[in-house]
Design a protein around this motif. Structure first.
Motif, PDB file in Angstrom:
ATOM      1  N   ARG A 142       0.401  -1.625   0.077  1.00  0.00           N
ATOM      2  CA  ARG A 142      -0.281  -0.204  -0.713  1.00  0.00           C
ATOM      3  C   ARG A 142       0.936   1.584   0.271  1.00  0.00           C
ATOM      4  NH1 ARG A 142      -3.586   1.360   5.173  1.00  0.00           N
ATOM      5  NH2 ARG A 142      -1.753   2.001   6.230  1.00  0.00           N
ATOM      6  N   ALA A 143       1.629   1.115   0.882  1.00  0.00           N
ATOM      7  CA  ALA A 143       3.101   2.591   1.138  1.00  0.00           C
ATOM      8  C   ALA A 143       3.593   2.383  -0.200  1.00  0.00           C
ATOM      9  CB  ALA A 143       3.849   2.149   2.246  1.00  0.00           C
ATOM     10  N   ARG A 144       3.689   2.002  -1.748  1.00  0.00           N
ATOM     11  CA  ARG A 144       3.966   1.960  -2.763  1.00  0.00           C
ATOM     12  C   ARG A 144       3.404   2.338  -3.408  1.00  0.00           C
ATOM     13  NH1 ARG A 144       7.030  -2.853  -5.221  1.00  0.00           N
ATOM     14  NH2 ARG A 144       7.483  -1.465  -6.543  1.00  0.00           N
ATOM     15  N   HIS A 145       2.304   1.950  -3.584  1.00  0.00           N
ATOM     16  CA  HIS A 145       1.092   2.273  -4.237  1.00  0.00           C
ATOM     17  C   HIS A 145       0.725   3.861  -3.960  1.00  0.00           C
ATOM     18  CE1 HIS A 145      -3.107   2.626  -6.238  1.00  0.00           C
ATOM     19  NE2 HIS A 145      -3.406   3.114  -5.317  1.00  0.00           N
ATOM     20  N   ARG A 146       0.793   3.947  -3.117  1.00  0.00           N
ATOM     21  CA  ARG A 146       0.729   5.763  -2.071  1.00  0.00           C
ATOM     22  C   ARG A 146       1.937   6.895  -3.018  1.00  0.00           C
ATOM     23  NH1 ARG A 146      -1.983   5.526   3.768  1.00  0.00           N
ATOM     24  NH2 ARG A 146      -4.431   4.249   2.747  1.00  0.00           N
ATOM     25  N   ALA A 147       2.692   5.647  -2.690  1.00  0.00           N
ATOM     26  CA  ALA A 147       4.108   6.649  -3.465  1.00  0.00           C
ATOM     27  C   ALA A 147       3.967   6.603  -4.927  1.00  0.00           C
ATOM     28  CB  ALA A 147       5.405   6.009  -3.156  1.00  0.00           C
ATOM     29  N   THR A 150       2.865   1.741  -7.962  1.00  0.00           N
ATOM     30  CA  THR A 150       1.701   0.154  -7.699  1.00  0.00           C
ATOM     31  C   THR A 150       2.728  -0.446  -7.775  1.00  0.00           C
ATOM     32  OG1 THR A 150      -0.028   1.615  -8.447  1.00  0.00           O
ATOM     33  CG2 THR A 150      -0.406  -0.573  -8.149  1.00  0.00           C
ATOM     34  N   ARG A 193      -6.644  -2.971  -5.506  1.00  0.00           N
ATOM     35  CA  ARG A 193      -6.659  -1.591  -5.626  1.00  0.00           C
ATOM     36  C   ARG A 193      -5.182  -1.039  -5.352  1.00  0.00           C
ATOM     37  NH1 ARG A 193      -9.496   1.456  -0.340  1.00  0.00           N
ATOM     38  NH2 ARG A 193     -10.783  -0.926  -1.094  1.00  0.00           N
ATOM     39  N   TYR A 194      -4.648  -1.954  -5.030  1.00  0.00           N
ATOM     40  CA  TYR A 194      -3.191  -1.663  -4.855  1.00  0.00           C
ATOM     41  C   TYR A 194      -2.116  -2.406  -5.469  1.00  0.00           C
ATOM     42  CZ  TYR A 194      -4.680   0.124  -0.066  1.00  0.00           C
ATOM     43  OH  TYR A 194      -5.904   1.115   0.489  1.00  0.00           O
TER      44      TYR A 194
END
Length: 306
Positions: A142-147, A150, A193-194
């Motif tokens: 999730r952190a990778r996706h938000r950065a 994805t 979603r991630y």
């Protein structure tokens, strides 16, 4: 098999023996850099006294074949142990693409003879031992996706025929394995979603956990050229594919895998139904249920009752 690459490092729990070992060797054969987790405990989860280190043995085997692997001895039923498992992948190989939750042990008893401590231990290693590594891996992805990066990430959970049908003398194991199916469905829905796909297998193979129950059916064939139907290596190709980028448009599914057979399980689906806009009396509810049961297929019997 280039279609299954690339990986940074598949993380496999309970990978020192049986199915987990077979999965680790299969991933390494495809060029993956594997994190091999195993506490080195007995079939019942209690400490062994022979000094064996199955995680390091599998790492050594992979390296002798020219592959890359690192051992992890943390307890994945604890938050610290699960976090360190993921840290090992990130610190050693710089990435994490695949989590294979496989660790488990048995403490079989008939329900009335099952001790609370045995129930807690089996639920912990199977169900909590799936939840905690999955939680930490999901947070990373999730952190990778938000950065803005994805991932293409995969999770393969390990249930059982016991989790699908039940198994006499294995109430705690059955409950844990059924819980893993529910966890798989929720995780697949939440993590899509991630960029994360989450699936489960219900394997049948010859391991320490099954050798006493299915000793005859799972015996090694006398003919060395014969197909060894119950070899754990028969299950691993599906796990490797489910854990790869080649597995697309597949999440929230459960596969049975045994010998040369792969089956997609249907799961719970609504069967015969009657509806009316009024509350029933108990007698009316009974008559309705009886009519519906007459129209419904009979359930498959639990293991141990056939």
């Amino acid at each position: 098999m280039a279609t299954t690459r690339p990986w940074h490092s598949p993380v496999i729990t309970g990978a020192g023996r049986g199915l987990g070992r077979a999965h680790a060797l299969a991933f390494a054969a495809e060029g993956a850099r594997v994190v091999v987790n195993d506490l080195g405990v007995g079939r019942d989860g209690r400490p062994e006294t022979d000094g064996a280190d199955p995680a390091r043995a599998v790492v050594r085997e992979i390296r002798e074949r020219g592959g890359h692997a690192v051992a992890h001895h943390g307890d994945i039923t604890t938050d610290q142990g699960a976090a360190s498992l993921l840290d090992t992948a990130l610190d050693t190989y710089g990435g994490l693409d695949t989590l294979v939750n496989n660790a488990g042990f048995l403490r079989d008893r008939m329900l009335v003879n099952l001790a609370e401590d045995d129930w807690d231990a089996v639920i912990a290693v199977h169900l909590k031992g799936h939840f905690l590594p999955l939680k930490h891996a999901a947070a990373h992805w999730r952190a990778r996706h938000r950065a803005g990066r994805t991932p293409v990430a995969r999770v393969v959970n390990t249930s059982s025929g016991a989790g699908l049908l039940g198994s006499v003398g294995q109430s705690c194991y059955t409950a844990a394995k059924a819980g893993i199916l529910g966890l798989t469905l929720v995780a697949a829905a939440e993590l899509a979603r991630y960029g994360v796909a989450v699936n489960a297998i219900a394997p049948a193979a010859r391991t320490r956990m099954t050798e006493q129950t299915f000793a005859t059916a799972m015996a090694v064939p006398n003919d060395p050229d014969a197909f060894d139907a119950m070899a754990p290596e028969n299950v691993s190709p599906l796990v490797v594919w489910l854990g790869s980028a080649a597995c697309t448009a597949c999440t929230g599914r459960v596969f049975e895998a045994e010998a040369g057979r792969i089956t997609v399980m249907d799961g719970w689906r609504r069967g015969p139904t009657e509806d009316r806009a009024a509350r029933r009396t108990p007698a009316e509810a009974g008559r309705t249920a009886t009519r519906l049961l007459a129209r419904a297929p009979a359930p498959l019997p639990p293991y141990g009752t056939r």
